[in-house]
Design a protein around this motif. Structure first.
Motif, PDB file in Angstrom:
ATOM      1  N   THR A  27       0.829  -1.204   0.000  1.00  0.00           N
ATOM      2  CA  THR A  27       0.000   0.000   0.000  1.00  0.00           C
ATOM      3  C   THR A  27       0.859   1.248   0.000  1.00  0.00           C
ATOM      4  OG1 THR A  27      -1.762  -1.175   1.166  1.00  0.00           O
ATOM      5  CG2 THR A  27      -1.823   1.234   1.253  1.00  0.00           C
ATOM      6  N   LEU A  28       1.897   1.243   0.802  1.00  0.00           N
ATOM      7  CA  LEU A  28       2.806   2.379   0.877  1.00  0.00           C
ATOM      8  C   LEU A  28       3.424   2.673  -0.485  1.00  0.00           C
ATOM      9  CD1 LEU A  28       5.260   2.959   3.757  1.00  0.00           C
ATOM     10  CD2 LEU A  28       6.048   3.194   1.436  1.00  0.00           C
ATOM     11  N   VAL A  29       3.909   1.650  -1.164  1.00  0.00           N
ATOM     12  CA  VAL A  29       4.528   1.826  -2.486  1.00  0.00           C
ATOM     13  C   VAL A  29       3.488   2.267  -3.511  1.00  0.00           C
ATOM     14  CG1 VAL A  29       5.665   0.597  -4.391  1.00  0.00           C
ATOM     15  CG2 VAL A  29       6.462   0.274  -2.034  1.00  0.00           C
ATOM     16  N   ALA A  30       2.306   1.654  -3.471  1.00  0.00           N
ATOM     17  CA  ALA A  30       1.249   2.025  -4.417  1.00  0.00           C
ATOM     18  C   ALA A  30       0.849   3.493  -4.253  1.00  0.00           C
ATOM     19  CB  ALA A  30       0.031   1.117  -4.228  1.00  0.00           C
ATOM     20  N   ASP A  31       0.855   3.996  -3.045  1.00  0.00           N
ATOM     21  CA  ASP A  31       0.546   5.408  -2.799  1.00  0.00           C
ATOM     22  C   ASP A  31       1.726   6.313  -3.127  1.00  0.00           C
ATOM     23  OD1 ASP A  31      -1.978   4.706  -1.931  1.00  0.00           O
ATOM     24  OD2 ASP A  31      -1.476   4.842   0.205  1.00  0.00           O
ATOM     25  N   ALA A  32       2.932   5.828  -2.893  1.00  0.00           N
ATOM     26  CA  ALA A  32       4.139   6.647  -3.089  1.00  0.00           C
ATOM     27  C   ALA A  32       4.391   6.948  -4.571  1.00  0.00           C
ATOM     28  CB  ALA A  32       5.354   5.961  -2.476  1.00  0.00           C
ATOM     29  N   ILE A  33       4.080   6.028  -5.440  1.00  0.00           N
ATOM     30  CA  ILE A  33       4.357   6.217  -6.873  1.00  0.00           C
ATOM     31  C   ILE A  33       3.634   7.447  -7.429  1.00  0.00           C
ATOM     32  CG2 ILE A  33       4.082   5.222  -9.181  1.00  0.00           C
ATOM     33  CD1 ILE A  33       4.651   2.457  -7.830  1.00  0.00           C
ATOM     34  N   PRO A  34       2.298   7.526  -7.334  1.00  0.00           N
ATOM     35  CA  PRO A  34       1.644   8.727  -7.877  1.00  0.00           C
ATOM     36  C   PRO A  34       1.986   9.994  -7.098  1.00  0.00           C
ATOM     37  CG  PRO A  34       0.031   7.304  -6.816  1.00  0.00           C
ATOM     38  CD  PRO A  34       1.327   6.552  -6.848  1.00  0.00           C
ATOM     39  N   GLY A  41       6.611  16.256 -10.963  1.00  0.00           N
ATOM     40  CA  GLY A  41       6.096  16.667 -12.264  1.00  0.00           C
ATOM     41  C   GLY A  41       6.459  15.676 -13.349  1.00  0.00           C
ATOM     42  N   VAL A  42       6.441  14.398 -13.000  1.00  0.00           N
ATOM     43  CA  VAL A  42       6.878  13.335 -13.905  1.00  0.00           C
ATOM     44  C   VAL A  42       5.676  12.649 -14.533  1.00  0.00           C
ATOM     45  CG1 VAL A  42       8.093  11.115 -13.996  1.00  0.00           C
ATOM     46  CG2 VAL A  42       8.928  12.907 -12.509  1.00  0.00           C
ATOM     47  N   LYS A  43       5.760  12.400 -15.821  1.00  0.00           N
ATOM     48  CA  LYS A  43       4.764  11.560 -16.482  1.00  0.00           C
ATOM     49  C   LYS A  43       5.026  10.128 -16.033  1.00  0.00           C
ATOM     50  CE  LYS A  43       4.733  14.500 -20.560  1.00  0.00           C
ATOM     51  NZ  LYS A  43       5.137  14.598 -21.963  1.00  0.00           N
ATOM     52  N   GLU A  44       3.969   9.395 -15.815  1.00  0.00           N
ATOM     53  CA  GLU A  44       4.101   8.037 -15.276  1.00  0.00           C
ATOM     54  C   GLU A  44       5.087   7.185 -16.060  1.00  0.00           C
ATOM     55  OE1 GLU A  44       1.296   4.220 -14.264  1.00  0.00           O
ATOM     56  OE2 GLU A  44       0.400   6.211 -14.307  1.00  0.00           O
ATOM     57  N   ALA A  45       5.092   7.294 -17.366  1.00  0.00           N
ATOM     58  CA  ALA A  45       5.978   6.480 -18.203  1.00  0.00           C
ATOM     59  C   ALA A  45       7.448   6.836 -17.991  1.00  0.00           C
ATOM     60  CB  ALA A  45       5.607   6.646 -19.671  1.00  0.00           C
ATOM     61  N   ASP A  46       7.736   8.040 -17.506  1.00  0.00           N
ATOM     62  CA  ASP A  46       9.121   8.474 -17.315  1.00  0.00           C
ATOM     63  C   ASP A  46       9.664   8.171 -15.927  1.00  0.00           C
ATOM     64  OD1 ASP A  46       9.258   9.435 -19.874  1.00  0.00           O
ATOM     65  OD2 ASP A  46       8.728  11.490 -19.311  1.00  0.00           O
ATOM     66  N   ALA A  47       8.811   7.759 -15.034  1.00  0.00           N
ATOM     67  CA  ALA A  47       9.238   7.522 -13.655  1.00  0.00           C
ATOM     68  C   ALA A  47       9.878   6.150 -13.524  1.00  0.00           C
ATOM     69  CB  ALA A  47       8.046   7.641 -12.720  1.00  0.00           C
ATOM     70  N   ASP A  48      11.160   6.130 -13.211  1.00  0.00           N
ATOM     71  CA  ASP A  48      11.860   4.865 -12.977  1.00  0.00           C
ATOM     72  C   ASP A  48      12.518   4.941 -11.612  1.00  0.00           C
ATOM     73  OD1 ASP A  48      13.194   2.493 -12.966  1.00  0.00           O
ATOM     74  OD2 ASP A  48      14.446   2.926 -14.714  1.00  0.00           O
ATOM     75  N   TYR A  49      11.796   4.477 -10.627  1.00  0.00           N
ATOM     76  CA  TYR A  49      12.300   4.532  -9.260  1.00  0.00           C
ATOM     77  C   TYR A  49      13.175   3.332  -8.921  1.00  0.00           C
ATOM     78  CZ  TYR A  49       8.877   8.244  -8.976  1.00  0.00           C
ATOM     79  OH  TYR A  49       8.168   9.403  -9.205  1.00  0.00           O
ATOM     80  N   GLN A  54      19.039   9.926  -8.265  1.00  0.00           N
ATOM     81  CA  GLN A  54      18.350  10.829  -7.361  1.00  0.00           C
ATOM     82  C   GLN A  54      16.866  10.479  -7.200  1.00  0.00           C
ATOM     83  OE1 GLN A  54      18.754  14.921  -8.550  1.00  0.00           O
ATOM     84  NE2 GLN A  54      18.422  15.682  -6.492  1.00  0.00           N
ATOM     85  N   GLU A  55      16.225  10.052  -8.278  1.00  0.00           N
ATOM     86  CA  GLU A  55      14.811   9.691  -8.198  1.00  0.00           C
ATOM     87  C   GLU A  55      14.594   8.515  -7.249  1.00  0.00           C
ATOM     88  OE1 GLU A  55      16.428  10.324 -11.028  1.00  0.00           O
ATOM     89  OE2 GLU A  55      15.156  11.456 -12.408  1.00  0.00           O
ATOM     90  N   ARG A  56      15.418   7.494  -7.391  1.00  0.00           N
ATOM     91  CA  ARG A  56      15.276   6.318  -6.523  1.00  0.00           C
ATOM     92  C   ARG A  56      15.537   6.676  -5.070  1.00  0.00           C
ATOM     93  NH1 ARG A  56      18.815   0.947  -7.327  1.00  0.00           N
ATOM     94  NH2 ARG A  56      20.436   2.198  -6.328  1.00  0.00           N
ATOM     95  N   ARG A  57      16.578   7.450  -4.827  1.00  0.00           N
ATOM     96  CA  ARG A  57      16.914   7.840  -3.460  1.00  0.00           C
ATOM     97  C   ARG A  57      15.778   8.639  -2.835  1.00  0.00           C
ATOM     98  NH1 ARG A  57      18.231   5.919   0.405  1.00  0.00           N
ATOM     99  NH2 ARG A  57      19.283   4.600  -1.048  1.00  0.00           N
ATOM    100  N   LEU A  58      15.205   9.571  -3.592  1.00  0.00           N
ATOM    101  CA  LEU A  58      14.109  10.384  -3.079  1.00  0.00           C
ATOM    102  C   LEU A  58      12.862   9.524  -2.834  1.00  0.00           C
ATOM    103  CD1 LEU A  58      13.713  13.366  -2.383  1.00  0.00           C
ATOM    104  CD2 LEU A  58      12.779  13.692  -4.662  1.00  0.00           C
ATOM    105  N   PHE A  59      12.589   8.599  -3.751  1.00  0.00           N
ATOM    106  CA  PHE A  59      11.452   7.693  -3.583  1.00  0.00           C
ATOM    107  C   PHE A  59      11.597   6.869  -2.304  1.00  0.00           C
ATOM    108  CE2 PHE A  59       9.292   3.645  -4.204  1.00  0.00           C
ATOM    109  CZ  PHE A  59       8.031   4.058  -4.589  1.00  0.00           C
ATOM    110  N   LEU A  60      12.775   6.329  -2.087  1.00  0.00           N
ATOM    111  CA  LEU A  60      13.004   5.511  -0.889  1.00  0.00           C
ATOM    112  C   LEU A  60      12.892   6.348   0.381  1.00  0.00           C
ATOM    113  CD1 LEU A  60      15.928   3.264  -2.153  1.00  0.00           C
ATOM    114  CD2 LEU A  60      13.535   2.596  -1.786  1.00  0.00           C
TER     115      LEU A  60
END
Length: 99
Positions: A27-34, A41-49, A54-60
């Protein structure tokens, strides 16, 4: 999504598996993605966590804050990183529109 869940569990030092914890992390991951897509300001197709960077680190880090029920502190602590990535994607999308 399964790989992101494994990555988050590893980051949070969750070495066990039980239905309640697994559901909480899913649930946490499913909520964190959007949420992160919106913040950056990322389009879903461009998000690679999953990719290193930096994106992965910020996501974590967002997931860590969410797990500890303190997401309200995340934006203040990581504002500079959020703005850097947001600018990166704004430039990318502006270039795509001019091509």
């Amino acid at each position: 999504m399964e790989e992101l869940i494994k990555l988050v569990k590893n980051e949070l030092k969750i070495t066990w598996s039980d239905p309640d914890t697994d559901k909480e992390i899913e649930t946490l991951v499913a909520d964190a993605i959007p949420t992160m897509n919106y913040k950056l300001g990322v389009k879903e197709a461009d998000a690679d966590y999953l990719a290193p960077g930096q994106e992965r680190r910020l996501f974590l880090n967002y997931c860590r804050y969410a797990r500890n029920n303190c997401v309200e502190d995340f934006d203040m602590r990581y504002l500079n990183d959020i703005l850097q990535l947001r600018l990166k994607y704004e430039v990318k999308y502006a270039k795509e529109q001019t091509v």
